[in-house]
Design an enzyme around this catalytic site. Structure first.
Site, mmCIF file in Angstrom:
data_model
loop_
_atom_site.group_PDB
_atom_site.id
_atom_site.type_symbol
_atom_site.label_atom_id
_atom_site.label_comp_id
_atom_site.label_asym_id
_atom_site.label_seq_id
_atom_site.Cartn_x
_atom_site.Cartn_y
_atom_site.Cartn_z
ATOM 1 N N ASP A 96 0.868 -1.237 -0.026
ATOM 2 C CA ASP A 96 0.013 -0.018 0.157
ATOM 3 C C ASP A 96 0.920 1.301 -0.108
ATOM 4 O O ASP A 96 2.079 1.099 0.099
ATOM 5 C CB ASP A 96 -0.956 -0.035 1.087
ATOM 6 C CG ASP A 96 -2.205 0.704 1.163
ATOM 7 O OD1 ASP A 96 -2.308 1.421 0.088
ATOM 8 O OD2 ASP A 96 -3.202 0.324 1.783
ATOM 9 N N ASP A 111 -10.605 1.736 -3.475
ATOM 10 C CA ASP A 111 -11.133 1.463 -1.976
ATOM 11 C C ASP A 111 -12.749 1.294 -2.273
ATOM 12 O O ASP A 111 -13.613 0.970 -1.197
ATOM 13 C CB ASP A 111 -10.759 2.454 -1.176
ATOM 14 C CG ASP A 111 -9.488 2.173 -0.586
ATOM 15 O OD1 ASP A 111 -8.744 1.138 -1.194
ATOM 16 O OD2 ASP A 111 -8.847 2.932 0.262
HETATM 17 C C1 DGJ Z 1 -5.746 1.571 1.958
HETATM 18 C C2 DGJ Z 1 -6.110 0.519 1.058
HETATM 19 O O1 DGJ Z 1 -6.741 0.943 -0.234
HETATM 20 C C3 DGJ Z 1 -7.276 -0.364 1.767
HETATM 21 O O2 DGJ Z 1 -7.649 -1.530 0.832
HETATM 22 C C4 DGJ Z 1 -6.673 -0.867 3.000
HETATM 23 O O3 DGJ Z 1 -5.489 -1.652 2.735
HETATM 24 C C5 DGJ Z 1 -6.301 0.454 3.917
HETATM 25 N N1 DGJ Z 1 -5.246 1.328 3.165
HETATM 26 C C6 DGJ Z 1 -5.550 -0.137 5.124
HETATM 27 O O4 DGJ Z 1 -4.793 1.027 5.731
#
Ligand code: DGJ
Length: 712
Positions: free
Chosen positions: A451, A515
C-alpha cells in the site's frame, strides 16, 4: 539535400522515420497501419510529400517537428529537454550523430559538441502488437554540472486530424473516470506533482480523430510507465501540427548531472489503430503488457482472494480472524489476506507504520496460529504492508526522525497521520528489506498487498528533492524481494488505484483498483482501468450489501457480476452471510474457477451504448470459443427496454450456445410482463448474427446486472 529514411515493421504497423539532411534529428513520417513493402523506398518522393510550405511572419526556413524538439531549431513547441549549466547553454543544439537500425529497434544518437551533451533515443516496435516504446537517455560529457528541468521520455507528433483526447481522472474512491477533452489551440497538460501516479490523473491518454469510439475511429494510445510525478502535454501549434510529450515531472534542482553522469527516462508506449477505435488499441496494449511487462505469475490461474479490511478494519483478534477465515473458505476463497492492523501499536491509523513487527499483544505466538489456520483451510496467505510510510508515533520515527523525506526548516504536512521514509537512504532501504524479508521467510508469505496511502509533499532529503529517486528505490526494493522470493506475488495498492501504471506493474501484477467496492461505482472505475490494463490484473471484490464508502445498497448478483470482470475476490464479513447468499456466491465463484484459465489471455470488448446508464462489455477467449458478456444498469435507464446488445470479437462462422450465466432471472422477471425467450431457454446463435443483430436484453431496473455466456 540528403534525405534519409528508416523503416521498422511489425505484423500490423509501420514506423517510418525521415530526416532532411545529414545532421537533422529524425521525424516520424508515419506511425500506423502496415504499409506495402515497396511503398516508401523512394526517399525523394517522401521528401517531396513532406516538404513544408513557408508561411509569412515565421522563420526563413521550415522546421520539422522531430522526435526531439529543440528551441534552437526554431520549433514553436515545448522542447524535449530543458536544462542548463548554471545558466549557460540554456538552449542546446543537438544534431544527429548516428542512427542504427537493428531488427525491431532504432537507436538515434544526438550530440551538441559545444555544450558537450549527448542524447540517445531508443525506439522499439513490438513485433506482433505494433506497440512502440520510446526511452531517452541524456549524458553530460562536460566538466561542470548540468541541471535538468525536463527531459521527455518521448515526443510524438500526432496526426493532424486528431482533435479529441480521452483521459482518466478521479479521486479517492472513484478512480479511472473517463473524460473527453477537445484538443484546441494551446496546450492540454495532465500531471501529477505529488510523487505518485495519483488518483487524479492516470499517465496515459487515448487521443484521436473527433468522434472515435470503442469500435470505430483513428486512435492512438500513449502510456508512460512511471509511478512518481509525471506530466504529459498535447500541444496544438498555430501551423496545425500536434505534439504529444510525456515524462517525469522534476522538482526544481532535483536532477543535476555531474560530469559523466547520465539520466535515462522511463519508457513511454504508443499504439495506433487507424480505424478500429479504442478496443483494438487496448487489445494491443494488453497483449504487450502480458508479453513484455507483467510478472510471469499473472499468466497462471488467478486465485480467489478474501481480504480482511472491510470485515475487521483495525479490530484484530485471533478467534475472530479464525472464524472469518473459515467463512471465507466456505465461499470458495483460495488466498486470505490479512490487511492493515497486525503490527505493533497499530490499533488505528494513528500509529505503528514503520515498526514491521507482529503485535504480540494481539498475536502472542506471532502470526503462526493465523497462518496455520489459513493453510489448514487450503488457502494461501497474504499480508499487508505500507513500506514507504512511517507514523511519527512509531519506534522507528523516535529512533530515526532523520529518515523521513522533509525540507528544512518546515514541518511536512501529515496525511493519514503519516510521513514518508526516504527510501533512497541505504539504511532505510536495508531496514525495510530486512524486516519485510524476515516476515516473508518466517511465514512463507505468498502475497504482499503493498500500500501507499499519501501524496509526497516537500519530498526532500532536507535540502533537495528526492522525488524521482524515491520511485526508483521503491522499484529496487520490490525487485530485490521478488528476486529473493521468486514465488512472491505483489499487489500495487495506493489508497485504492493511485499507483496503477505500467512502471510499478513490472514488479507487481495486480492492482487494487479502488477502495470503493460499490459495484455501481466500480462499473466505470473498472471500465476506465481496462483501457490500459487487462482483466486478470484488476482486483475486483464482492463487498458488503451496503457499500462502506458510499452507503449504497446493492443486491448480491450485481456485486458478484461486477467482481467477475476482474480477479474475483471478497472483501466482506462472510460470517454474516445467510445460506441463500452463500449458495449464490458459491455459484459465482465456481463459475469463475471453471473459466479463469482463459480469462488471463482474453480480449476485452467495451461496447458503446446508446442507452443512458447502460454499460456493456465482454471478455472473449483467445480462441474465440467462449466469452462472457456483462450488462449493468448503473441507474434507471433512459428508456423502458435496454435494446439489443451487439457482441464483438466472435467467430462469424461458428454457432454459439447462448445462455444467461447469472442466477438472477427470478429478480429480472419481476420488472416486466415477459423476458426475451433466449433468457429462459438459451439459444444457439451464429457468431455473425450475434455481432450484427445481437441479443435482446430484458427490462433492466436501476442497479441490475446480467452475465451472459456465449460458448462454442
Ligand atoms: C488503503 C487500501 O486501499 C485499503 O484497501 C486498505 O488496505 C487500507 N489502506 C488499510 O489501511
Amino acid at each position: 539535400m540528403t534525405e534519409t529514411l528508416w523503416r521498422v515493421d511489425s505484423a500490423d504497423t509501420t514506423l517510418l522515420l525521415t530526416a532532411r539532411n545529414t545532421t537533422d534529428v529524425p521525424s516520424i513520417v508515419w506511425f500506423g497501419d502496415l504499409l506495402p513493402e515497396n511503398a516508401c523506398k523512394d526517399s525523394a518522393m517522401i521528401a517531396a510529400l513532406t516538404d513544408l510550405p513557408l508561411p509569412m511572419a515565421k522563420l526563413d526556413a521550415s522546421v520539422s517537428l522531430s522526435l526531439f524538439p529543440q528551441r534552437s531549431s526554431g520549433i514553436d513547441c515545448m522542447p524535449a529537454l530543458k536544462g542548463h549549466f548554471d545558466g549557460r547553454f540554456f538552449d542546446h543544439h543537438l544534431y544527429r550523430d548516428s542512427v542504427e537500425l537493428d531488427d525491431q529497434e532504432v537507436r538515434i544518437v544526438l550530440k551538441d559538441t559545444a555544450a558537450q551533451l549527448e542524447v540517445i533515443l531508443q525506439l522499439a516496435l513490438h513485433r506482433t502488437t505494433g506497440v512502440l516504446s520510446i526511452t531517452t537517455t541524456l549524458i553530460n560529457h562536460a566538466d561542470s554540472t548540468y541541471n535538468v528541468d525536463w527531459l521527455a521520455s518521448a515526443s510524438m507528433p500526432l496526426p493532424g486530424s486528431y482533435r479529441e483526447c480521452l483521459h482518466l481522472h478521479g479521486r479517492w474512491g472513484l478512480e479511472f473516470q473517463q473524460q473527453r477533452t477537445v484538443i484546441s489551440p494551446g496546450t492540454l497538460m495532465l500531471h501529477s506533482h505529488r510523487g505518485r501516479t495519483s488518483h487524479e490523473r492516470y499517465p496515459g491518454v487515448m487521443v484521436g480523430a473527433a468522434g472515435f469510439n470503442e469500435n470505430t475511429g483513428d486512435v492512438m494510445a500513449a502510456n508512460l510507465a512511471w509511478s512518481g510525478s509525471h506530466a504529459s502535454t498535447i500541444e496544438l501549434l498555430s501551423d496545425g501540427r500536434l505534439c504529444y510529450q510525456s515524462g517525469v515531472s522534476l522538482d526544481p534542482g532535483e536532477c543535476r548531472l555531474e560530469s559523466g553522469e547520465s539520466l535515462q527516462t522511463p519508457v513511454c508506449y504508443f499504439k495506433r489503430h487507424t480505424c478500429g477505435g479504442l478496443n483494438q488499441v487496448s487489445h494491443a496494449l494488453h497483449q504487450t503488457m502480458r508479453a513484455e511487462i507483467l510478472p510471469a505469475w499473472t499468466r497462471t490461474e488467478r486465485p480467489v482472494h478474501a481480504n480482511s479490511w472491510e470485515a475487521l478494519y483495525f479490530n484484530h483478534d485471533i478467534d475472530t480472524l479464525k472464524s472469518l477465515i473459515d467463512a471465507a473458505a466456505e465461499v470458495g476463497a483460495e488466498r486470505f489476506i490479512l490487511d492493515d492492523g497486525w503490527f505493533v501499536a497499530r490499533r488505528s491509523d494513528n500509529a505503528g507504520l514503520g515498526d514491521w513487527v507482529v503485535d504480540s499483544n494481539i498475536y502472542p505466538d506471532g502470526l503462526h496460529p493465523v497462518v496455520e489456520h489459513v493453510r489448514s483451510r487450503g488457502m494461501q496467505f497474504g499480508l499487508w504492508f505500507e513500506p514507504e510510510m512511517i507514523n511519527p508515533d512509531s519506534d522507528l520515527y523516535r529512533d530515526h526522525p532523520d529518515w523521513v523525506l522533509h525540507l528544512k526548516p518546515h514541518a511536512t504536512p501529515l496525511a493519514r497521520n503519516q510521513l514518508v521514509l526516504n527510501l533512497d537512504l541505504p539504511q532505510v532501504f536495508d531496514y525495510l528489506y530486512q524486516h519485510i524479508a524476515a516476515l516473508v521467510r518466517e511465514y512463507r508469505i505468498d502475497y504482499i498487498k503493498w500500500d501507499h496511502n499519501r501524496d509526497l509533499i516537500m519530498a526532500g532529503d532536507g535540502v533537495r528533492s528526492r522525488l524521482m529517486q524515491q520511485t526508483r528505490a521503491c522499484y529496487c526494493l520490490m525487485q530485490k524481494l521478488t528476486t529473493e522470493f521468486t514465488e512472491l506475488e505483489i499487489e500495487s495498492c495506493s489508497s485504492g488505484g493511485a499507483r496503477a501504471d505500467w512502471g510499478v506493474l513490472s514488479y507487481t501484477g495486480r492492482v487494487w483498483t479502488s477502495d470503493s467496492i460499490d459495484a455501481i461505482d466500480r462499473v466505470q472505475i473498472q471500465r476506465g482501468y481496462s483501457y490500459f490494463n487487462p482483466p486478470e490484473i484488476m482486483g475486483a471484490h464482492v463487498g458488503h450489501a451496503e457499500a462502506h464508502l458510499t452507503g449504497r445498497e446493492i443486491n448480491i448478483h450485481t456485486r458478484a457480476i461486477v467482481a467477475l470482470q476482474g480477479q474475483y475476490g471478497y472483501e466482506i464479513d462472510a460470517r454474516k452471510l445467510d445460506d441463500d447468499e452463500k449458495q449464490t456466491l458459491l455459484g459465482y465463484v465456481s463459475f469463475y474457477k471453471a473459466n479463469r484459465s482463459w480469462l488471463s489471455s482474453s480480449r476485452t470488448w467495451r461496447l458503446d451504448s446508446a442507452v443512458d446508464n447502460l454499460v456493456c462489455s465482454g471478455l472473449v477467449s483467445e480462441d474465440q470459443c467462449i466469452s462472457w458478456w456483462f450488462s449493468v444498469a448503473q441507474a434507471s435507464l433512459s428508456q423502458t427496454v435496454a435494446g439489443n446488445m451487439v457482441l464483438c470479437g466472435l467467430n462469424p462462422a461458428v454457432d454459439y450456445q447462448v445462455r444467461l450465466a447469472s442466477s438472477n432471472l427470478h429478480q429480472l422477471r419481476t420488472f416486466s410482463k415477459k423476458v426475451p425467450d433466449w433468457l429462459t431457454s438459451g439459444a444457439v446463435v451464429n457468431g455473425a448474427v450475434l455481432m450484427t443483430i445481437g441479443l435482446s436484453l430484458p427490462v433492466m431496473p436501476a442497479q441490475s446486472a446480467l452475465l451472459i455466456e456465449v460458448k462454442c
